[in-house]
Write an enzyme that holds these catalytic residues in place. Structure first.
Site, mmCIF file in Angstrom:
data_model
loop_
_atom_site.group_PDB
_atom_site.id
_atom_site.type_symbol
_atom_site.label_atom_id
_atom_site.label_comp_id
_atom_site.label_asym_id
_atom_site.label_seq_id
_atom_site.Cartn_x
_atom_site.Cartn_y
_atom_site.Cartn_z
ATOM 1 N N ARG A 1 47.790 49.802 45.948
ATOM 2 C CA ARG A 1 46.408 49.668 46.840
ATOM 3 C C ARG A 1 46.704 49.370 48.339
ATOM 4 N NH1 ARG A 1 41.014 48.705 46.179
ATOM 5 N NH2 ARG A 1 41.121 48.947 43.839
ATOM 6 N N GLU B 1 35.255 42.069 47.468
ATOM 7 C CA GLU B 1 36.529 41.703 47.920
ATOM 8 C C GLU B 1 36.706 42.496 49.424
ATOM 9 O OE1 GLU B 1 38.690 43.801 44.470
ATOM 10 O OE2 GLU B 1 40.547 42.524 45.067
HETATM 11 N N1 MTE Z 1 33.675 34.714 44.636
HETATM 12 C C1 MTE Z 1 33.793 33.420 44.123
HETATM 13 N N2 MTE Z 1 32.812 32.508 44.559
HETATM 14 N N3 MTE Z 1 34.838 33.019 43.501
HETATM 15 C C2 MTE Z 1 35.857 33.724 43.357
HETATM 16 O O1 MTE Z 1 36.894 33.244 42.638
HETATM 17 N N4 MTE Z 1 36.590 36.221 43.615
HETATM 18 C C3 MTE Z 1 36.645 37.491 44.344
HETATM 19 C C4 MTE Z 1 35.391 37.683 44.434
HETATM 20 N N5 MTE Z 1 34.453 36.763 44.858
HETATM 21 C C5 MTE Z 1 35.734 35.154 43.733
HETATM 22 C C6 MTE Z 1 34.574 35.449 44.516
HETATM 23 C C7 MTE Z 1 37.677 38.272 43.743
HETATM 24 S S1 MTE Z 1 39.415 38.544 43.914
HETATM 25 C C8 MTE Z 1 37.077 39.608 43.168
HETATM 26 S S2 MTE Z 1 38.022 40.962 42.446
HETATM 27 C C9 MTE Z 1 35.586 39.436 42.783
HETATM 28 O O2 MTE Z 1 35.114 38.257 43.256
HETATM 29 C C10 MTE Z 1 35.304 39.777 41.294
HETATM 30 O O3 MTE Z 1 34.184 39.571 40.993
HETATM 31 P P1 MTE Z 1 33.386 40.860 40.878
HETATM 32 O O4 MTE Z 1 33.694 42.021 40.418
HETATM 33 O O5 MTE Z 1 31.935 40.457 40.088
HETATM 34 O O6 MTE Z 1 32.703 40.948 42.313
HETATM 35 N N1 LUZ Z 2 44.304 47.328 40.197
HETATM 36 C C1 LUZ Z 2 43.390 47.046 41.180
HETATM 37 C C2 LUZ Z 2 44.708 46.603 39.264
HETATM 38 O O1 LUZ Z 2 43.084 47.956 41.971
HETATM 39 N N2 LUZ Z 2 42.914 45.899 41.202
HETATM 40 C C3 LUZ Z 2 43.272 45.037 40.353
HETATM 41 O O2 LUZ Z 2 42.638 44.055 40.492
HETATM 42 C C4 LUZ Z 2 44.261 45.287 39.481
HETATM 43 N N3 LUZ Z 2 44.503 44.271 38.366
HETATM 44 C C5 LUZ Z 2 45.597 44.806 37.358
HETATM 45 C C6 LUZ Z 2 45.959 46.011 37.574
HETATM 46 N N4 LUZ Z 2 45.537 47.149 38.492
HETATM 47 MO MO1 MOS Z 3 40.365 40.271 42.482
HETATM 48 S S1 MOS Z 3 42.275 39.963 43.480
HETATM 49 O O1 MOS Z 3 40.626 41.882 42.112
HETATM 50 O O2 MOS Z 3 40.861 39.294 41.279
#
Ligand code: MTE
Ligand code: LUZ
Ligand code: MOS
Length: 775
Positions: free
Chosen positions: A324, A726
């Site tokens: 990524r 993200e």
């Molecule tokens: N928001 C909150 N409040 N708490 C969290 O742990 N994790 C983040 C983001 N927002 C997180 C958050 C991460 S790393 C990801 S990948 C996404 O939420 C995952 O949730 P979604 O795919 O439903 O957006």
């Molecule tokens: N790839 C990615 C992944 O783009 N995001 C992720 O969170 C992930 N997790 C596991 C393996 N590939």
């Molecule tokens: Mo989020 S780092 O893809 O859990």
């Protein structure tokens, strides 16, 4: 309106998709009633586990003497690797991650044994009494050392397009440099926790704070030698996860399940904050070496970059993170001739893992750093160099990995933000301020982002859901995604309500449970709503088809003539209220529940050539930050932030803005105050909030303007929304580059300050001192 019984008025009539509805659990979060795993009433006979950890970064284990541990008050059992009936492994992809160390230890903090006692404190006290004899082995403690010694977790990735070196050589200007950006602790407020309850006939039920229940189920089954159907993993909500509970909840789930299976009693593993930080992996820090060739107007002709991360002792997710990073080095820019290397050093430290952004922030900040350098080299405003290199709409629109950027809105988005933030006038004001002030200096930066949405491992892009309609008309939806505060369950309920044409109050999302929807992917890569939302919609649509057929059989017409809105189904002049419709369907023996499934279309990715279409679409955004530094102390303040972020056609603008604000502040912490520091023996010394500084309320800018960009997804995502979890992490680049801009003013913007992340006050002062010395 028909309302289900026993629902408070405030939760009614809030509408479905597209509305700024409050989080489904907001009233529970604020009142303290929301149940986290440690709040679940404990079963009688529950025991508690604590972990005995390695005190050496790399060593052979000569002997383990646990007699004092066993003799300690309250201790019931001690487990080591030898007590694991199945695989001693909790690695998510590569099987190089022992649950309990066997033969060697590979970092300070690595769990070697588990103490099970009748109280939490008894277990923790006893865990310190283990006596382990080691024979020290050579340790690699930094990514630089790993690179020097060629110690990588996997063969370095290499992506090349065109002739970068030649293009650099042919350009009018050239520059070369290196820098580094630190890692980051996830710092979820609820630490890692698992509560395992043995069931009859070798069954195991585990409550686990995890983003990936299916992975936990697999790992537990493997270590206990059980088929998956004997193991059930459940999670109602996490108190934050941020990637830290994607793979690394596994070790604790396995320890709890192992102990519970062995002792036939419920066992809880709840980590203390210091232990959590000592044991678990974090965001990868990165070192960069780069070279670029460019023209007087800022156009980049060619660029080479080598990025090396700190992988830690095991592979974990370092491979996909490196991929990524490689696929985000371009950020919003077309790079015709480019050579990108991305690698992960094997170091004797915690095994680094997913953290919000998953390598994208680390990849993209490199090109931003290079552009920042170029602008100063040429005496141009960095914004103009950025714009000069943006992806085009119909040409200059193919990424280094061969994907065409079809949904580019970066030009409009940045133009709008430039205007609404008053960027040009504020640039002049900053220059004037800096001329008039010898000590205080201001800095300003506008940075863009483009973020690819989908797991870069194609088969993870699938999801399932179940929708149940009960005879009273209330609806229960269950899906494979997990709730960590981001509002996924709220959005899924909105989607189902919207699809069925009923008020949100009819719909409830329930805990994630591997015995309901199987074989799920981690809730990660920001794709929770994209994947599970479509699956839930599919389930709701299947039920609607059956309901419509029932009405058509009764009143004539076609399925398309039936509409669902305002808590009613309509077919020509016939109207049935939602409860009447459901009751009628039940009486006519129409199936009122359904499963649903979704697999993201259009994806293809060749892991060998690093080419293809790894992403379904891109999200965009931009931010302007203005800072003020004290050039004598390095202290600074964030004065104002303006954000414009693309969430497509937002399913819930309130939740989306919350995600944007949260990500901005979290990434600002990564880039400014959160410093991980290991001593010469390889011991992490910043393992508590006393030494590791995350942003607090006072670190938020007083003037924080966050808006969603008016857009809809060009691809057919759920209601044309875009993932938002993200991508907004990258918005905080603007803080880092505003700081660098303020620092550069000390040398009249003629030198590139050597600033590494995190840009702590100490580092800011060092950078100021360095460029003062060079003048
Ligand atoms: N928001 C909150 N409040 N708490 C969290 O742990 N994790 C983040 C983001 N927002 C997180 C958050 C991460 S790393 C990801 S990948 C996404 O939420 C995952 O949730 P979604 O795919 O439903 O957006
Ligand atoms: N790839 C990615 C992944 O783009 N995001 C992720 O969170 C992930 N997790 C596991 C393996 N590939
Ligand atoms: Mo989020 S780092 O893809 O859990």
């Amino acid at each position: 309106m028909n309302k289900p019984a026993n629902l408070p008025e405030s939760r009614l009539s809030q509408g479905a998709a597209g509305r700024a509805v409050t989080h489904e659990s907001a009233h529970l979060h604020v009142s303290g009633e929301a149940t986290y795993i440690d709040d679940v009433p404990e079963l009688q006979g529950t025991l508690y586990a604590a972990l005995g950890m390695s005190q050496q970064a790399h060593a052979r284990i000569l002997s383990i003497d646990l007699s004092e541990v066993l003799a300690a008050p309250g201790v019931v059992a001690v487990l080591t690797a030898a007590d694991i009936p199945g695989a001693n492994d909790c690695g998510p992809i590569v099987h190089d991650d022992p649950i309990l160390a066997e033969g060697v230890v590979q970092y300070i903090g690595q769990p070697i044994f588990a103490v099970i006692a009748d109280t939490y404190h008894a277990a923790r006290r006893a865990a310190r009494l283990g006596s382990i004899a080691y024979e020290a082995l050579p340790a690699i403690l930094t990514p630089e050392q790993a690179k020097q010694q060629g110690a990588f977790l996997f063969p370095p990735l290499h992506l090349r397009r065109g002739e970068a070196e030649q293009a650099i050589g042919g350009a009018e200007h050239r520059l070369k440099g290196e820098f580094s950006i630190g890692g980051q602790e996830q710092f979820y407020l609820e630490g890692q926790i698992s509560y395992a309850m043995p069931k009859e006939d070798n069954g195991m039920h585990v409550l686990c704070s995890t983003q990936h229940p299916t992975e936990m189920q697999n790992l537990i089954a493997h270590c206990l030698n059980l088929p998956n159907h004997q193991v059930k993993v459940e999670i109602r909500r996490m108190g934050g996860a941020f990637g830290g509970k994607e793979s690394q909840s596994g070790l604790f789930a396995c320890v709890a399940a192992l102990a519970a299976a062995r002792l036939k009693r419920p066992v809880k593993v709840r980590l203390d904050r210091d232990d959590d930080m000592m044991i678990t992996g974090k965001r990868h820090c990165f070192n960069y070496e780069y070279e670029a060739g460019f023209e007087p107007d800022g156009l980049i002709r060619g660029v080479t970059v080598e990025m090396c991360s700190r992988g830690g002792f095991s592979t974990d997710l370092s491979g996909p993170v490196a991929t990524r990073a490689l696929c985000h080095f371009d950020n919003a820019y077309f790079l015709s001739d480019v050579d990108i290397r991305s690698m992960a050093g094997k170091t004797n430290t915690q095994s680094n893992t997913a953290f919000r952004g998953f390598g994208a922030p680390q990849g993209a900040i490199a090109i931003e750093y290079i552009i920042d350098d170029i602008a100063r080299e040429l005496g141009l405003d960095p914004l103009d160099v950025r714009k000069r290199n943006f992806y085009g709409k119909l040409e200059r629109n193919i990424t280094p990995y061969g994907m065409t950027v079809e949904d580019n809105v970066i030009h409009e988005l940045v133009a709008e933000l430039e205007q609404t933030s008053d960027y040009r006038a504020r640039r002049q004001a900053v220059l004037a301020f800096n001329q008039d002030n010898a000590v205080l200096k201001k800095g300003l930066a506008l940075t863009p982002l483009k973020f690819g949405i989908s797991f870069n491992v194609v088969h993870f892009n699938q999801a399932g859901a179940l929708v149940h309609i009960y005879t009273d008309g209330s609806v229960l939806v269950n899906h494979g995604g997990t709730e960590m505060g981001q509002g996924l369950n709220t959005k899924i309920a909105q989607i189902v309500a919207n699809e069925l044409g009923i008020d949100l109050s009819w719909v409830r999302s329930t805990a994630t449970d591997t015995s309901k929807v199987p074989n799920t992917s981690a809730t990660a890569a920001s794709s929770g709503t994209d994947l599970n939302g479509k699956a839930a919609q599919d389930a709701a649509r299947q039920i609607k088809v059956r309901l419509s057929q029932m009405l058509v059989d009764r009143y004539g017409g076609t399925l398309d003539d039936v509409s669902y809105a305002d808590n009613q189904a309509c077919l020509h002049e016939h109207r049935l209220s939602w409860p009447d419709l459901v009751r009628t369907a039940y009486e006519r023996r129409v199936q009122l529940w359904s499963d649903g499934f979704y697999a993201t279309p259009k994806l293809n990715w060749d892991r060998e050539t690093l080419k293809g279409r790894p992403f379904f679409y891109f999200s965009y955004g931009a931010a302007v930050s203005e800072v003020q530094i004290d050039s004598l102390t390095g202290e600074w303040k964030l004065l104002r932030v303006d954000v414009l972020h693309d969430a497509g056609k937002s399913i819930n603008p309130a939740l989306d803005i919350g995600q944007v604000e949260g990500a901005f502040i979290q990434a600002m912490g990564w880039l400014t105050t959160e410093e991980l520091w290991w001593n010469n023996a390889g011991k992490l010394m910043t393992h508590a909030p006393s030494t590791y500084k995350i942003p607090a309320v006072n670190d938020c800018p007083d003037d924080f303007n966050v808006k969603l960009f008016n857009n809809r997804n060009a691809e057919d995502t759920i209601f044309r929304s875009k993932a938002v979890g993200e991508p907004p992490m990258l918005l905080a680049f603007s803080v880092f580059f505003a700081l660098r801009d303020a620092i550069a003013s000390v040398a009249q913007y003629t030198l590139n300050p050597p600033l590494n992340g995190p840009a702590t006050s100490e580092r800011i002062l060092q950078a100021i001192t360095a460029i003062r010395g060079l003048q």
